[in-house]
Motif scaffolding. Structure first.
Motif, mmCIF file in Angstrom:
data_model
loop_
_atom_site.group_PDB
_atom_site.id
_atom_site.type_symbol
_atom_site.label_atom_id
_atom_site.label_comp_id
_atom_site.label_asym_id
_atom_site.label_seq_id
_atom_site.Cartn_x
_atom_site.Cartn_y
_atom_site.Cartn_z
ATOM 1 N N GLY A 58 0.791 -1.228 0.000
ATOM 2 C CA GLY A 58 0.000 0.000 0.000
ATOM 3 C C GLY A 58 0.820 1.273 0.000
ATOM 4 N N LYS A 59 2.170 1.156 -0.012
ATOM 5 C CA LYS A 59 3.034 2.343 0.021
ATOM 6 C C LYS A 59 3.212 2.894 -1.396
ATOM 7 C CE LYS A 59 3.968 1.860 4.432
ATOM 8 N NZ LYS A 59 3.535 2.839 5.456
ATOM 9 N N GLN A 60 3.357 4.202 -1.494
ATOM 10 C CA GLN A 60 3.623 4.862 -2.763
ATOM 11 C C GLN A 60 4.993 5.542 -2.701
ATOM 12 O OE1 GLN A 60 0.124 7.387 -2.955
ATOM 13 N NE2 GLN A 60 -0.845 6.010 -4.419
ATOM 14 N N ALA A 61 5.647 5.590 -3.839
ATOM 15 C CA ALA A 61 6.983 6.200 -3.875
ATOM 16 C C ALA A 61 7.294 6.660 -5.284
ATOM 17 C CB ALA A 61 8.040 5.212 -3.394
ATOM 18 N N LYS A 62 8.280 7.547 -5.383
ATOM 19 C CA LYS A 62 8.698 8.046 -6.688
ATOM 20 C C LYS A 62 9.638 7.086 -7.389
ATOM 21 C CE LYS A 62 8.443 12.763 -4.936
ATOM 22 N NZ LYS A 62 9.215 13.975 -4.593
ATOM 23 N N GLY A 63 10.202 6.149 -6.630
ATOM 24 C CA GLY A 63 11.125 5.210 -7.239
ATOM 25 C C GLY A 63 11.711 4.261 -6.216
ATOM 26 N N PHE A 64 12.575 3.378 -6.684
ATOM 27 C CA PHE A 64 13.252 2.413 -5.832
ATOM 28 C C PHE A 64 14.565 2.017 -6.502
ATOM 29 C CE2 PHE A 64 10.611 0.117 -8.796
ATOM 30 C CZ PHE A 64 11.417 -0.921 -9.242
ATOM 31 N N PRO A 65 15.570 1.556 -5.738
ATOM 32 C CA PRO A 65 16.851 1.176 -6.338
ATOM 33 C C PRO A 65 16.800 -0.225 -6.935
ATOM 34 C CG PRO A 65 16.968 0.950 -3.965
ATOM 35 C CD PRO A 65 15.614 1.527 -4.264
ATOM 36 N N CYS A 66 17.483 -0.423 -8.056
ATOM 37 C CA CYS A 66 17.593 -1.764 -8.648
ATOM 38 C C CYS A 66 18.310 -2.682 -7.655
ATOM 39 C CB CYS A 66 18.373 -1.694 -9.958
ATOM 40 S SG CYS A 66 18.892 -3.314 -10.597
ATOM 41 N N PRO A 67 17.824 -3.918 -7.464
ATOM 42 C CA PRO A 67 18.468 -4.826 -6.510
ATOM 43 C C PRO A 67 19.917 -5.152 -6.843
ATOM 44 C CG PRO A 67 16.281 -5.632 -7.113
ATOM 45 C CD PRO A 67 16.593 -4.495 -8.038
ATOM 46 N N VAL A 68 20.298 -5.024 -8.125
ATOM 47 C CA VAL A 68 21.652 -5.415 -8.534
ATOM 48 C C VAL A 68 22.594 -4.208 -8.581
ATOM 49 C CG1 VAL A 68 23.055 -6.368 -10.411
ATOM 50 C CG2 VAL A 68 20.894 -7.447 -9.804
ATOM 51 N N CYS A 69 22.232 -3.187 -9.373
ATOM 52 C CA CYS A 69 23.172 -2.081 -9.601
ATOM 53 C C CYS A 69 22.849 -0.838 -8.782
ATOM 54 C CB CYS A 69 23.208 -1.714 -11.087
ATOM 55 S SG CYS A 69 21.660 -1.017 -11.711
ATOM 56 N N ARG A 70 21.711 -0.838 -8.091
ATOM 57 C CA ARG A 70 21.286 0.244 -7.201
ATOM 58 C C ARG A 70 20.948 1.538 -7.930
ATOM 59 N NH1 ARG A 70 25.580 -1.819 -3.976
ATOM 60 N NH2 ARG A 70 26.867 0.025 -4.161
ATOM 61 N N VAL A 74 15.119 3.508 -10.052
ATOM 62 C CA VAL A 74 14.075 3.229 -11.036
ATOM 63 C C VAL A 74 12.916 4.170 -10.743
ATOM 64 C CG1 VAL A 74 12.482 1.514 -11.966
ATOM 65 C CG2 VAL A 74 14.763 0.817 -11.197
ATOM 66 N N THR A 75 12.577 5.024 -11.689
ATOM 67 C CA THR A 75 11.513 6.005 -11.493
ATOM 68 C C THR A 75 10.147 5.358 -11.678
ATOM 69 O OG1 THR A 75 12.956 7.778 -12.288
ATOM 70 C CG2 THR A 75 10.594 8.227 -12.253
ATOM 71 N N VAL A 76 9.236 5.617 -10.741
ATOM 72 C CA VAL A 76 7.854 5.168 -10.870
ATOM 73 C C VAL A 76 7.061 6.316 -11.488
ATOM 74 C CG1 VAL A 76 5.796 4.378 -9.631
ATOM 75 C CG2 VAL A 76 8.070 3.656 -8.875
ATOM 76 N N THR A 77 6.616 6.115 -12.717
ATOM 77 C CA THR A 77 5.992 7.213 -13.462
ATOM 78 C C THR A 77 4.566 7.497 -13.017
ATOM 79 O OG1 THR A 77 5.368 5.622 -15.176
ATOM 80 C CG2 THR A 77 7.423 6.822 -15.492
ATOM 81 N N ASP A 78 3.866 6.478 -12.523
ATOM 82 C CA ASP A 78 2.487 6.663 -12.091
ATOM 83 C C ASP A 78 2.447 6.831 -10.572
ATOM 84 O OD1 ASP A 78 -0.186 6.638 -11.518
ATOM 85 O OD2 ASP A 78 -0.656 4.794 -12.603
ATOM 86 N N PRO A 79 2.149 8.039 -10.070
ATOM 87 C CA PRO A 79 2.179 8.271 -8.615
ATOM 88 C C PRO A 79 1.094 7.511 -7.861
ATOM 89 C CG PRO A 79 1.258 10.172 -9.769
ATOM 90 C CD PRO A 79 1.781 9.245 -10.823
ATOM 91 N N GLU A 80 0.088 6.981 -8.575
ATOM 92 C CA GLU A 80 -0.997 6.253 -7.921
ATOM 93 C C GLU A 80 -0.645 4.794 -7.643
ATOM 94 O OE1 GLU A 80 -3.706 7.835 -6.885
ATOM 95 O OE2 GLU A 80 -2.833 9.677 -7.710
ATOM 96 N N LEU A 81 0.433 4.298 -8.240
ATOM 97 C CA LEU A 81 0.797 2.892 -8.061
ATOM 98 C C LEU A 81 1.248 2.641 -6.622
ATOM 99 C CD1 LEU A 81 2.802 2.098 -11.321
ATOM 100 C CD2 LEU A 81 0.528 1.267 -10.719
ATOM 101 N N THR A 82 0.860 1.486 -6.085
ATOM 102 C CA THR A 82 1.309 1.088 -4.753
ATOM 103 C C THR A 82 2.409 0.046 -4.875
ATOM 104 O OG1 THR A 82 -0.444 -0.573 -4.662
ATOM 105 C CG2 THR A 82 -0.919 1.576 -3.689
#
Length: 657
Positions: A49-61, A64-72
């Motif tokens: 249920g959390k929203q964010a603008k992005g997250f780091p790639c598990p391998v190279c860190r 990764v930008t999340v383009t849709d702000p409504e995505l959980t």
């Protein structure tokens, strides 16, 4: 029959270490099982249920930008594009394995736990049959299915498999696939990319056109494969060298610790206290340096694994893919590796190979009652990690078709593309990681953001302060200079949010940054600051006009001093000084990845480019009206020039011949 794919690591998820299930691809080209990626994102964002603008790639860190702000957090992984190449390779591998195992026995009998020798093969059902099952099969599939002998089936399967050819998804536009290649910007595009970001580009080709002059083993792909070999060798050597340095450092730590302990134990009680104090301090120092080298080693190992996997993937696609697929895979690998190397080089720009140097006092016995310390340890920095990474970066630069040879400044030429003319004077700018461009509108007291084609997106008020220059200090932050100091701004989707002020002198102007330092140009000096604004070094200038600054990948600082361009190390050592008599009132300055230097002549109305050693120069742009500042996009194929009266002018940068 296609050969069995013997590249299990290509088909293995780096999170669960099992064969991929529904592989999803991130913009950095790393692939994960959909469920693995989903679990990882949920953990990174702190729950469902959390929203964010992005997250780091598990391998190279990489972020990764999340383009849709409504995505959980639990739905983000679902929106990532499928990796069709990996899916196809898994399917082929499974088909080959199944055929090798099952073709000996009758399929229907085997399903009833009976092993009966197969004599025939149904071409429609892809099923082996014994004599009895052939009769029943023909009764139920009369005149519909073709049945051949097992021997004929084996001959059929020895025919080469169709080349691998899948639709590659666009990483920028969900649901779209890559269709064409922009030669001008060296980018693969979907129809939306073409209509929005490349509509003015003249050199657009289909993938079929790009590979029509050769096969999958063209010189272009061969040369890229050679670069991968070279890159793997360099990263392996760099990793080993870092590992050796870490081992040596640990040994030196043990050696010095023992020597200090022996010395202190020979002294009186006061020396016991000094020994303990030294070991504590030294241990902390060693821990910090060990962590730096260990982190550098881990980042290099990630790059090394990426290169190895890239080689295997390219080789596999060369063997089984169409010319188009080979070309697309090559371009994707180029972008991935270049991003990783640029990121690694940025992170380790000031890292060094180190050693400890022990300095002892030979007259301890005579002055022991006045001692405040027994020994001191210095860190001897030799050839920096960044120097080795620069070699790797030079290989990465060769991934681009036009950059196989180092840039000869005398062969550079520019072509004007378009301009941006907001109300007021633009005095500085910087590219954001996503390709957008921030301009400092001095007279309007605003920061204005444009897309890479010069289309206005939004602006941010500077609250009656006049912004002068700006630069990127992280993937999510920029700094901006004003007449009363420097401010940080957080990069958001539709806003630049003002954060804390950095302590600095008034009348700050030009800005540049390394990983750990901010370089500020003033009218009479250039200062090197820590990230919290503390002055580390200060260099005087002889001319009373605004000073722009630039930083090379080596960490060297460039600025103007009178009519000279000066290059200095971060600690103040002058490396070189050069000039061109046709340049008057030097202002804006930029340095490319080959250490070529680009300078604005404000009063001479021109732009000059100098070779890395300053021995050669060329007037790149003439008759430009009062140029103030200059900069590149991330690929260094575009140049922007801020002017006093004509706004910002954009040029494409090419190499003649």
């Amino acid at each position: 029959m296609a050969a069995k794919i013997d590249h299990d690591d290509l088909l293995t998820c780096p999170i669960c270490y099992e064969q991929f299930t529904n592989p999803k691809c991130l913009p950095c080209n790393h692939t994960f099982c959909q469920l693995c990626l989903k679990s990882y994102i949920i953990t990174q964002l702190g729950g469902e249920g959390k929203q964010a603008k992005g997250f780091p790639c598990p391998v190279c860190r990489q972020e990764v930008t999340v383009t849709d702000p409504e995505l959980t957090s639990e739905s983000i992984a679902d929106t990532m594009p499928d990796n069709h190449v990996i899916t196809s390779l898994i399917e082929r591998s499974a088909q080959v394995s199944a055929s090798c195992e099952d073709e000996k026995w009758c399929g229907p009998c085997y399903s009833d736990n009976e092993k009966t020798l197969a004599v025939s093969w149904c071409t429609q059902c892809s099923e082996t049959l014994c004599e009895n099952c052939v009769k029943y099969h023909r009764r139920f599939r009369k005149s519909k299915h073709e049945i051949i002998s097992v021997d004929e089936m084996k001959k059929e399967k020895t025919k080469p498999a169709q080349p691998l050819d899948v639709e590659e998804p666009c990483m920028k536009h969900t649901g779209e696939v890559l269709k064409v290649y922009c030669v001008s910007h060296k980018e693969m595009c979907c129809v939306i990319c073409l209509a929005t970001s490349h509509r003015k580009c003249e050199q657009i080709s289909t993938f079929e056109e790009m590979v029509s002059t050769g096969s999958k083993n063209t010189e272009y792909v061969k040369k890229f494969a050679e670069h991968l070999d070279n890159l793997e060798e360099r990263t392996d050597k760099l990793r080993n060298k870092t590992d050796e340095n870490l081992t040596t450092l640990n040994n030196r730590h043990d050696e010095i610790s023992k020597k200090v302990t022996t010395t202190v134990q020979q002294a009186i009680d006061k020396l016991d206290h000094l020994r303990s104090s030294f070991l504590t301090t030294f241990k902390q120092m060693h821990k910090g340096e060990s962590i730096k080298l260990t982190e550098a080693k881990e980042r290099i190992e990630v790059l090394q694994q990426n290169v190895k996997k890239g080689k295997k993937l390219l080789k596999t696609v060369q063997e089984q893919g169409s010319p188009k697929q080979v070309f697309i895979t090559t371009e994707k690998l180029k972008m991935q590796l270049k991003q990783h190397i640029d990121s690694l080089q940025t992170e380790l720009i000031n890292a060094s190979f180190i050693d400890y140097n022990l300095r002892t006092d030979d007259v301890i016995e005579t002055i022991r009652n006045n001692l405040t310390s027994v020994v001191e340890v210095d860190i001897n920095q030799t050839l920096g990690l960044c120097s080795s990474l620069k070699e790797i970066s030079s290989i990465a630069n060769c991934f681009f078709i036009e950059d196989i040879e180092p840039i000869d400044v005398m062969k550079l030429e520019v072509h004007k593309e378009h301009s941006v003319k907001p109300n007021g004077e633009i005095t500085g700018g910087t590219y954001l990681p996503d390709g957008r461009l921030v301009f400092c509108c001095f007279t309007n007291k605003k920061l204005k953001v444009y897309d890479k084609d010069g289309n206005f997106l939004f602006d941010t008020s500077c609250k009656k302060r006049c912004p002068r220059d700006t630069c990127l200090i992280s993937s999510s932050e920029i700094i901006v200079s004003f007449d009363d100091g420097i401010n940080k701004y957080e990069i958001q989707q539709n806003e630049l949010k003002e954060k804390e002020k950095i302590s600095s002198k008034c009348e700050a102007w030009g800005l540049a940054a390394t990983k750990d330092n901010i370089i500020v140009g003033y009218e009479k000096e250039v200062d090197v600051l820590s990230m919290d604004g503390e002055v580390v070094q200060s260099f005087s200038r002889s001319r009373d006009h605004v000073s722009y600054v630039a930083v090379a990948l080596t960490g060297n600082i460039y600025y103007s001093d009178g009519n000279d361009i000066v290059c200095k190390t971060l600690d103040g050592r002058e490396v070189r000084r050069f000039t061109n008599p046709k340049l008057q009132r030097l202002l804006g300055i930029a340095v490319d990845k080959n250490d070529n230097v680009y300078v604005c002549g404000n009063e001479s109305n021109n732009i000059c480019v100098f070779s890395a050693d300053g021995s050669h120069s060329k007037m790149l742009i003439m008759d430009i009206n009062l140029p103030l500042n200059i900069g590149f996009n991330s690929t260094e194929t575009r140049l922007y020039v801020c002017t006093s009266e004509d706004g910002c002018l954009f040029y494409s940068l090419n190499k003649k011949g």
